[in-house]
Enzyme design. Structure first.
Site, PDB file in Angstrom:
ATOM      1  N   HIS A 305       0.840  -1.129   0.129  1.00  0.00           N
ATOM      2  CA  HIS A 305       0.005   0.102   0.076  1.00  0.00           C
ATOM      3  C   HIS A 305       1.109   1.080  -0.080  1.00  0.00           C
ATOM      4  O   HIS A 305       2.047   1.292   0.560  1.00  0.00           O
ATOM      5  CB  HIS A 305      -0.927  -0.109   1.249  1.00  0.00           C
ATOM      6  CG  HIS A 305      -2.007   1.020   1.101  1.00  0.00           C
ATOM      7  ND1 HIS A 305      -1.929   2.465   1.502  1.00  0.00           N
ATOM      8  CD2 HIS A 305      -3.433   0.783   0.673  1.00  0.00           C
ATOM      9  CE1 HIS A 305      -2.898   2.833   1.356  1.00  0.00           C
ATOM     10  NE2 HIS A 305      -3.973   2.101   0.851  1.00  0.00           N
ATOM     11  N   ASP A 362      -8.095  -4.469  -0.365  1.00  0.00           N
ATOM     12  CA  ASP A 362      -8.630  -4.791  -1.834  1.00  0.00           C
ATOM     13  C   ASP A 362      -8.389  -6.384  -1.745  1.00  0.00           C
ATOM     14  O   ASP A 362      -8.989  -7.172  -2.487  1.00  0.00           O
ATOM     15  CB  ASP A 362      -7.676  -4.298  -2.953  1.00  0.00           C
ATOM     16  CG  ASP A 362      -7.976  -3.039  -2.795  1.00  0.00           C
ATOM     17  OD1 ASP A 362      -9.008  -2.386  -2.974  1.00  0.00           O
ATOM     18  OD2 ASP A 362      -6.734  -2.184  -3.109  1.00  0.00           O
TER      19      ASP A 362
END
Length: 434
Positions: A305, A362
């Site tokens: 991320h 996700d």
């Protein structure tokens, strides 16, 4: 803290230090070019603060996410999406009176104007739902021109209710159109998430019964996506808003930014990666090997991320939620087994540990959507529904009369130096010399 001293060309310049609530430190370089003639170069804005904001706090190194100071773990346990929307937009958890008023506004604004509803007929049946969503949200400004630039608290509340309520109806209608099924209208007695699922999956002869566990799962995913400070789509909303653009246009731009496969489309990409592993083309270990190969452009989707250099707190919540949803629905999905295997290997591999590549939000959200029956191309649409309160909160904050300043980044020009215009009849010779 004292000012920061910057030495350029044997001259010293002082710039003030800005310290945030959580002791975040920044250097105010707003006068850098005026005083030094220099600008900073920061591709992707990884080290650049575009604003001061009181909405959301993240700490990527410690895996912290808080909305208005409240940890995401507490909100996930005790709150619901509509309450979180109130928190983000207004800065405080709503009272019973505030909650009732906003809920009533959502109920009263769930339907689309018949003229707006006919806009769906102009799209091909296989149009991407994010294209329809962006266009339809922008079109809302034509039907609610008075609220396009809301000023008073009541106007902002009404505009927020229109957007948050109607985006759910637009989502359901776009899904129905893609399947050639009739539109299903919302029921006033249903909750926000119940109506979303009811309008999507019901048929005139076969109403969809929303299971409490599924309702809670979707509600929780929306909460986890509600805001994430200055991400790509939120920064887009704020940049568009800085020009004086109306609320609907700014949100429409945010939806377009979210559509990208590196942003809102990442959960779909993660599912497609798991599907490819399941198809037998390559096993998990081969994918890990590809991800570690510096010469290979392959990226392990759902890991790493831009902000988090620790386990994404949202992913931790969704991992547990995915197991519960699968158990309640008695749903068996080999992709979950593959995901868990992939995570187990990655979390124990020195390559991923050293680079702090942990599962992100996700990685598990797509698995839950898949279990519920949401198609892959609708994943980013659900993301947009969840992120909408955050976008509205940032638009509201960015357009405050004391803050509004048009965004205009600088650049370092790397094109040709000054050159003369070449007439048409001499261009072939000029090109051959080059």
């Amino acid at each position: 803290m004292k000012d920061i001293t910057l030495k350029i060309d044997n001259k010293e310049f002082k710039f003030p230090v800005v310290i945030g609530t959580e002791n975040e430190k920044g250097i105010d370089i707003s006068k850098l070019r005026a005083e030094t003639g220099y600008i900073t170069l920061d591709p992707g804005y990884a080290n650049t603060g575009s604003c001061e904001s009181s909405i959301t706090y993240t700490n990527g190194e410690k895996g912290i996410l808080r909305y208005r100071g409240i940890p995401i773990e507490e909100l996930a346990q005790h709150s619901d999406f509509i309450e979180v929307a109130n928190l983000l937009i207004w800065g405080t958890l709503p009272t019973k009176v505030m909650r009732k008023r906003f809920t009533d506004l959502l109920t009263n604004n769930a339907l689309l104007h018949e003229g707006l509803k006919h806009h769906f007929e102009g799209f091909p049946f296989d149009a991407h739902p994010m294209a329809m969503l962006s266009a339809m949200v922008n079109a809302l400004s034509c039907y609610h021109p008075v609220l396009a630039l809301p000023h008073s608290s009541r106007e902002i509340e009404k505009a927020a209710a229109i957007l948050i309520s109607k985006i759910r109806t637009i989502t359901a209608f776009s899904y129905k159109m893609s399947r050639g099924e009739p539109f299903i209208y919302p029921k006033p007695e249903f909750s926000y998430v119940e109506n979303l699922l009811y309008m999507m999956f019901s048929l005139p002869h076969e109403p969809y019964e929303v299971r409490p566990e599924v309702k809670r799962a979707v509600d929780l995913i929306l909460i986890l996506h509600a805001d994430h400070e200055q991400n790509c789509s939120t920064s887009t909303v704020r940049m568009v808003a800085s020009s004086g653009a109306n609320l609907f246009a700014s949100i429409s731009a945010g939806i377009a930014a979210l559509w990208g496969h590196l942003h809102g489309g990442a959960s779909q990409a993660a599912i497609e990666m798991l599907e490819e592993i399941h198809s037998g083309k390559m096993d998990v270990k081969q994918y890990i090997k590809m991800a570690k190969d510096k010469k290979n452009s392959f990226r392990l989707m759902g890991f790493g991320h831009r902000v988090y250099k620790n386990y994404d707190p949202r992913a931790r919540i969704l991992k547990k939620l995915s197991r519960n949803v699968f158990k309640v629905l008695k749903y068996k999905d080999h992709l979950l087994d593959i995901a868990l295997e992939l995570e187990e290997i990655a979390l124990n591999d020195p390559y991923f540990i050293e680079r702090k590549l942990y599962p992100n939000v996700d990685f598990y959200s797509g698995l839950i959507y898949r279990a519920i029956g949401v198609p892959k191309n609708m994943f980013p649409v659900f993301f947009a529904i969840g992120r909408l309160p955050g976008w509205i909160a940032h638009w509201k904050e960015a357009t405050d009369i004391n803050r509004l300043q048009i965004a205009r980044p600088r650049q370092i020009y790397t094109g040709p130096a000054k050159q003369s215009y070449v007439p048409m009849d001499k261009r072939s010779a000029a090109i051959s010399k080059n």
